[in-house]
Each structure stands twice: as C-alpha cells, then as structure tokens.
Design a protein around this motif. Structure first.
Motif, PDB file in Angstrom:
ATOM      1  N   LEU A   1       0.872  -1.240  -0.012  1.00  0.00           N
ATOM      2  CA  LEU A   1      -0.021  -0.039  -0.204  1.00  0.00           C
ATOM      3  C   LEU A   1       0.851   1.196  -0.132  1.00  0.00           C
ATOM      4  O   LEU A   1       0.492   2.173  -0.553  1.00  0.00           O
ATOM      5  N   ASP A   2       2.080   1.162   0.598  1.00  0.00           N
ATOM      6  CA  ASP A   2       2.862   2.551   0.674  1.00  0.00           C
ATOM      7  C   ASP A   2       3.533   2.697  -0.515  1.00  0.00           C
ATOM      8  O   ASP A   2       3.687   3.530  -1.119  1.00  0.00           O
ATOM      9  N   ALA A   3       3.914   1.370  -1.196  1.00  0.00           N
ATOM     10  CA  ALA A   3       4.559   1.429  -2.640  1.00  0.00           C
ATOM     11  C   ALA A   3       3.369   2.053  -3.491  1.00  0.00           C
ATOM     12  O   ALA A   3       3.790   2.973  -4.429  1.00  0.00           O
TER      13      ALA A   3
ATOM     14  N   ASN B   1       1.583   8.746   1.425  1.00  0.00           N
ATOM     15  CA  ASN B   1       2.165   7.405   1.940  1.00  0.00           C
ATOM     16  C   ASN B   1       0.921   6.753   2.581  1.00  0.00           C
ATOM     17  O   ASN B   1      -0.054   7.090   3.245  1.00  0.00           O
ATOM     18  N   TYR B   2       1.211   5.322   3.146  1.00  0.00           N
ATOM     19  CA  TYR B   2       0.184   4.465   3.822  1.00  0.00           C
ATOM     20  C   TYR B   2       1.066   4.491   5.123  1.00  0.00           C
ATOM     21  O   TYR B   2       2.451   4.050   5.017  1.00  0.00           O
ATOM     22  N   LEU B   3       0.697   4.819   6.159  1.00  0.00           N
ATOM     23  CA  LEU B   3       1.567   5.212   7.461  1.00  0.00           C
ATOM     24  C   LEU B   3       1.094   3.779   8.171  1.00  0.00           C
ATOM     25  O   LEU B   3      -0.036   3.682   8.975  1.00  0.00           O
ATOM     26  N   SER B   4       1.781   2.593   8.268  1.00  0.00           N
ATOM     27  CA  SER B   4       1.676   1.549   9.514  1.00  0.00           C
ATOM     28  C   SER B   4       1.294   2.134  10.736  1.00  0.00           C
ATOM     29  O   SER B   4       2.006   3.373  11.095  1.00  0.00           O
ATOM     30  N   ALA B   5       0.984   1.371  11.865  1.00  0.00           N
ATOM     31  CA  ALA B   5       0.978   2.026  13.201  1.00  0.00           C
ATOM     32  C   ALA B   5       2.443   2.032  13.622  1.00  0.00           C
ATOM     33  O   ALA B   5       2.362   3.327  14.169  1.00  0.00           O
ATOM     34  N   ASP B   6       3.369   1.407  13.180  1.00  0.00           N
ATOM     35  CA  ASP B   6       4.588   1.702  13.666  1.00  0.00           C
ATOM     36  C   ASP B   6       5.068   3.092  12.907  1.00  0.00           C
ATOM     37  O   ASP B   6       5.665   4.081  13.559  1.00  0.00           O
TER      38      ASP B   6
ATOM     39  N   ALA C   1      -2.382   5.067   9.162  1.00  0.00           N
ATOM     40  CA  ALA C   1      -3.093   6.137   8.711  1.00  0.00           C
ATOM     41  C   ALA C   1      -3.036   6.265   7.425  1.00  0.00           C
ATOM     42  O   ALA C   1      -1.998   5.455   6.900  1.00  0.00           O
ATOM     43  N   LEU C   2      -3.588   7.017   6.622  1.00  0.00           N
ATOM     44  CA  LEU C   2      -3.452   7.417   5.105  1.00  0.00           C
ATOM     45  C   LEU C   2      -2.855   8.596   5.106  1.00  0.00           C
ATOM     46  O   LEU C   2      -3.589   9.580   5.600  1.00  0.00           O
ATOM     47  N   LYS C   3      -2.008   9.041   4.521  1.00  0.00           N
ATOM     48  CA  LYS C   3      -1.317  10.480   4.048  1.00  0.00           C
ATOM     49  C   LYS C   3      -1.505  10.759   2.603  1.00  0.00           C
ATOM     50  O   LYS C   3      -0.752  10.003   2.013  1.00  0.00           O
TER      51      LYS C   3
END
Length: 637
Positions: A206-208, A218-223, A495-497
C-alpha cells in the motif's frame, strides 16, 4: 493488463468498497481484502490521480522493487522486470481478495536472501580470503544499475563485501570479528524476510502504491504513524535531523535549526549515514535497514552520545565519523531572532535589520507561543531602531503552519490574497491577509535557498508577486507546493497520508516543483539539482489558476506605503551582486564546491577507507543501466 484497464475493474470495485464501509472504521488487522478499499481512498482524494492505469501499475511495481531490493543487489535486471510485469496480476488478484501473486513475489525475495547469505559465507570462508584494497564500489544503485547476469551479481557482491569489511576494520574491529559481523548481517536479512508477516507485506504494498502517486503520499502503518507523530513535535529527543530512505541508505534531508546536529555543525543535507554506534559500542551497519529502525537507533535519551558513520559525495566520496550528543530540540533556538548590522553604502553606512525565521512554529492554543506574535514584536523593534532596510531570512525555513505564513505575509502588505488552496475539482479557497495595516513598509529582502520549502515559499512568493521585496538566494526554493491530509484508521491500521491540494501564489502560479525563483542569485551549498522537489520520484507538475492579487496591497496612507520593486531596480541589483560574488573569495569557494559536486560520481575506494595510498584507477566494473527513481519518506530523528 488490458483486461484490468478496459473493464470497470478496480476503480468501480474501489468505489463500491468505500460505499460499503467507512475508511475510519476500527479494524483488527490489515488484510488482503482491505487493499482495494484503502487504495480507493487514495484515488478518490488525490489531487491529480483519478484511476488505476498502466502507468500507475508500473510506478507501484518500481516503488515496491525499491523497497524489497533498495541496493539493487538482490535481483537481476531480468528478474526485476519479470516482477514488474506481474503487477497487473497483483492488482487484479486484490480485487477479489486474492494476494497470492504478491505472496509469490515475497517467496522469491526470501529465496534470494537465502542465496545471498550462502554466497557471503562461501566468500568469507575461502582459505586465502583477503580484502582487495583496490576495490572500487559505486554506492549509488541508480548509477550502477542492476546486474544483468549471475556472474555480474557475484562480482558486485564481492565488491560490497570488501566495502563493508573495510568499514568494520576502520572502526578498529579485527578481521575475524568483522567477518562474523558481516555474516550475521546477512543472516538478519534472511531472517527478517522469512519473518515478514502479512500485515507488513500488505502495508509495504500500500505504501508503494501511495508513493507512486507523488512523493508525499504514504500509507503509514501503526509503527510508521508513531514515528510520523513524533516527527511533528518539537519536544523530540534526538539529534534534530530529518532523514529519508533512498537506495538502501539513510539520507540527511534537513538539519533542523536548534537541534543537536545543527549545533555540532558537521552534517549536511545529502549525507548518507551508513553506521550508528551507541556510546563506546561497536558501530552497527545500517545499509538496507528499515528507516524506522534507523531512527530508533539514532533517537535516544537527552545528553547521551551517538556516533554516526557518514559518506559524503564531493570530488571523491568522503567518509566521516560524527559524534553528536542527543538533546531536545530547543524551541527558543528555533524562535524568530533579530539582529542589527551596519553595512557600508554609497557615501554612508546603513543600519540593516536581519530577522531570521527558521520555521512557522506555534500552537493551536493561543495562550502559547506563536511565531506571528514573535515576528510582530520584532518588527516593532525594527521600526523603533530606525533601520534603513530589513532582510527576512528564510534560507533554512522548511515550512510549518500555513496560517502563520499567511499572517506574517500580511505584516508587509495592506490587504489582499496571500495564497490559494485548490483540491481536485473543488473551488479555489483564497487565504486573505487578516490585517488591514502594514507593520513594516521599508526596503526589504527575502533571503531563500533550496532548503526554503512549503510555507516559506508561500511567504516569499506572495511578497514577490506584490513587488514588495527582492527575493535573494539560490536559483529557486525547494518547490513543495502541495497539501497533505492525514486520516487515521482503526486500531493497528495506521493512517493514510494523501496529497489533496496545491498551493498557488497571488499571481496564479503554483509553487509546486519550480518553487520561487530568486530575483538576485547568490550561491550556497544547497544549490544543486540533488536538492529539491524536482529530484523526488513522481513529483507532481506545477499548475496555474487565475491571478488573485489585490490592487489594494500597497497602502497610500503615510507610513504604510512601500516602494514597489521594479524591473529596473532588479537589473541594477543583479549587476551589483554579480560583481560582489565575482570578487568574493568566500562565494568563489562555494562555487568551486558546487562544481566538484556536479562532477563527482559516487564511487568509494576501499584503500581510502583503510587509510592506504590510493592508486589512480577510476573505473568500476559494474555495468550501468537505467533505474527507477528512489523512494523518499522523511522521518525525523
């Protein structure tokens, strides 16, 4: 691929998925069937991209390859091309909740890491093994490209082994211990690949996908979300550096004013951090390490030292050891500052006010410190002291809160629009000067650089468009003219940025990519094509809207009228400045450094790392091939 593009396919499915469940709804974990829903949110909200097409699939594949093989060592070029060609099936599988094509790619990665580990063991266990000091390695993967054949990959791996061992040896580690550490490093690569869980795999995909839209989505994972939130606070304990991950290296993007690294004075934007050591412990090789893990190693308790091994490209690639004592970023150091200088002029001396503003800081709580209040107070002092002119120094200002950039811009003009924000398909929202007076009306220069970004570009662009000030500095500012919104998801989903809008200057031009051009150029070490929005992968193109500058920006009342900057004035200033630069040893030295930087490659010589005399060999046997743009996602440490 044709079926994917011609059919209702993913775009239609994404819309249905979003209608069926809210994006912010709590979820237990990230699963394959949620990928279309989340990807659809990016496409619905993004400022320019509307649908999944062949170009976006290819971009996602390239971004994903940059994540699984950032140093372009793991996969041969034909293998990487095969993975890229399979990404249409990856997207089509996600439509029905089938992520087997993605899992197949990951299986290949795990297998290759195991192969790599085995080859490193074989090389290091050779009876007559010795480091070749004449080894030269092109450290920029984009410059050297992927190896074409197994033989080329083996030769590249051998050069990397020499380079990595030389770094260990230069830190005082014995050869046998260095070999053990290097084997352990590749063991960790294999173990991490095998232990990669499904949440991590889907998050990386998802971030790619998000970063293939533009550099700031970006897709921001919990970390990653936790790191992002830490990066947004000025109470961060660390070294005060914004880092990004590119080609397997942790790159210094920005040295934050007032931070520990700024006070130490060595680190520069563009430096590659390759090793981190705590106190007197042995340095840990961080090449190819996840950025969040690097940040956590660098971040630490206040008043504790951290040692960084740094590569810096110049005429040759320089290796530095930098020790920085961690500290809390000092808001007082970032606060607006004012000083007065006396400068010679034609027949007299002039009193010059220099107001340095390194960020648009502040708090939503009006009872707390705000940069606009500080600047207003300092401008009153400028008037009281009877300064003949003022320099507003934004040369290290990387941005901040938009409202304060608008308010401070209004201190210098009577009234009018300062910046416009426009989302895709939405109305143009103009942010007006909130004041009806002028706090300072005297002669004014705005000092910028390629490090001046975002909100600082709004201020500089507005004052330039209103002919209020002369913009002086690098050829142009950074060029970040986009707006991001962050939508937090349910627990454990991050989160989604998403880039949702663009900024526009009063003259109608966007600051995106091109930034604000200087009226008068003076050289600085930031002025290189490696620095700025245009160097980012998939940077959005600039756009224009109808101008919205007000004719009432220049007050006619006494004490508030400013003398507009004319083309004739700019031509005269440019000529005088050029003569001063030509006659300045300091500026000529900077121009010399910039010329060396443009000529340099990214080759390191093992003999220089080991402190041995270097023979004049200049080539690297690694073949050159085209490569995808790097992936950048800034995290502050």
């Amino acid at each position: 691929m044709a079926r994917l593009v011609r059919s209702a396919g993913l775009p239609a499915l994404l819309s249905l998925a979003l209608l069926g469940a809210g994006v912010g709804e709590a979820r237990a974990s990230l699963t394959c069937d949620k990928i279309p829903q989340l990807a659809g949110h990016f496409l619905r909200k993004h400022v320019t991209r509307r649908e999944l097409d062949e170009e976006l699939v290819s971009r996602t594949a390239q971004a994903y390859l940059d994540r699984i093989d950032p140093s372009k060592t793991l996969l041969l070029r034909p293998e990487a091309e095969a993975i890229e060609g399979s990404f249409a099936a990856v997207f089509e599988g996600a439509e029905t909740g089938n992520c087997q094509p993605l899992l197949a790619i990951h299986s290949t990665v795990v297998e290759r890491y195991g192969d790599l580990e085995g080859k490193v063991r074989t090389v290091l266990n050779t009876e007559d093994f010795a480091i070749d000091p004449e080894t030269r390695l092109v450290i920029d993967p984009d410059e050297r490209g992927r190896p074409e054949t197994e033989e080329e990959r083996n030769a590249l791996l051998r050069r990397q082994i020499d380079f990595q061992l030389a770094n260990y040896l230069s830190a005082g580690t014995s050869l046998e211990e260095s070999k053990e550490r290097l084997v352990h490093r590749y063991e960790l690569f294999t173990r991490r690949a095998r232990e990669f869980d499904m949440d991590d795999l889907y998050a990386m995909f998802l971030d790619a996908f998000a970063s293939s839209l533009d550099p700031h989505s970006n897709y921001l994972s919990a970390d990653a979300l936790e790191d992002f939130q830490i990066a947004m606070t000025l109470s961060l304990e660390g070294i005060g550096v914004a880092l990004s991950s590119r080609d397997g290296y942790s790159i210094v993007e920005r040295v934050l004013p007032g931070g520990a690294a700024d006070r130490e004075g060595t680190l520069r934007p563009g430096d590659r951090i390759i090793g981190v050591a705590q106190n007197d412990q042995t340095s840990v090789d961080i090449i190819d390490m996840a950025l969040r893990d690097v940040v956590r190693m660098i971040r630490g308790p206040r008043n504790t030292p951290v040692s960084l091994t740094v590569l810096r490209e110049g005429k040759s690639t320089e290796r530095l050891e930098v020790v920085i004592v961690r500290d809390t970023i000092d808001l007082e150091e970032q606060a607006a500052k004012l000083r007065f200088e006396t400068v010679p002029g034609e027949g007299r001396e002039y009193k010059l006010a220099v107001l340095e503003l390194s960020s648009f800081y502040g708090d939503r709580d009006p009872s707390k410190r705000q940069c606009a209040d500080d600047v207003a107070r300092l401008l009153a002092e400028v008037k009281e002291q009877g300064a003949d002119g003022m320099v507003l120094d934004l040369s290290r200002n990387g941005g901040g809160l938009l409202d304060y950039a608008v308010e401070i811009s209004g201190f210098f003009v009577r009234e009018g629009g300062i910046v416009a924000v426009r989302e895709r398909g939405g109305p143009t929202e103009v942010h007006e000067d909130p004041h009806d007076d002028v706090r300072y009306s005297g002669p004014m220069v705005v000092l910028t650089s390629r490090a001046s970004a975002s909100a600082s570009e709004i201020l500089a662009g507005a004052l330039q468009d209103y002919d209020r000030a002369v913009v002086v500095g690098d050829d142009h500012t950074f060029g970040k003219g986009t707006v991001q919104t962050v939508q937090q998801l349910g627990p454990d989903l991050g989160a989604l940025k998403v880039t949702t809008a663009m900024f526009y200057r009063p003259g109608g031009a966007s600051t995106q990519r091109e930034g604000v051009n200087s009226d008068v150029r003076i050289p600085s070490l930031f002025n290189t094509d490696r620095f700025g929005e245009a160097s980012q992968p998939y940077a959005l193109q600039p756009r224009n809207i109808r101008p919205f500058a007000s004719e009432r920006a220049n007050a006619k009342s006494s004490g508030q009228h400013f003398v507009p900057i004319t083309d004739e004035v700019l031509a005269d200033l440019t000529q005088r400045s050029r003569a001063r630069v030509d006659g300045s040893d300091e500026f000529q030295a900077i121009l010399g450094e910039l010329a060396k930087s443009e000529e340099s490659g990214s080759t390191v010589h093992v003999a220089e790392i080991l402190g041995e005399p270097a023979n004049p060999v200049t080539s690297d046997a690694t073949p050159t091939a085209s490569a995808a743009a790097p992936t950048v996602g800034a995290v502050e440490g």
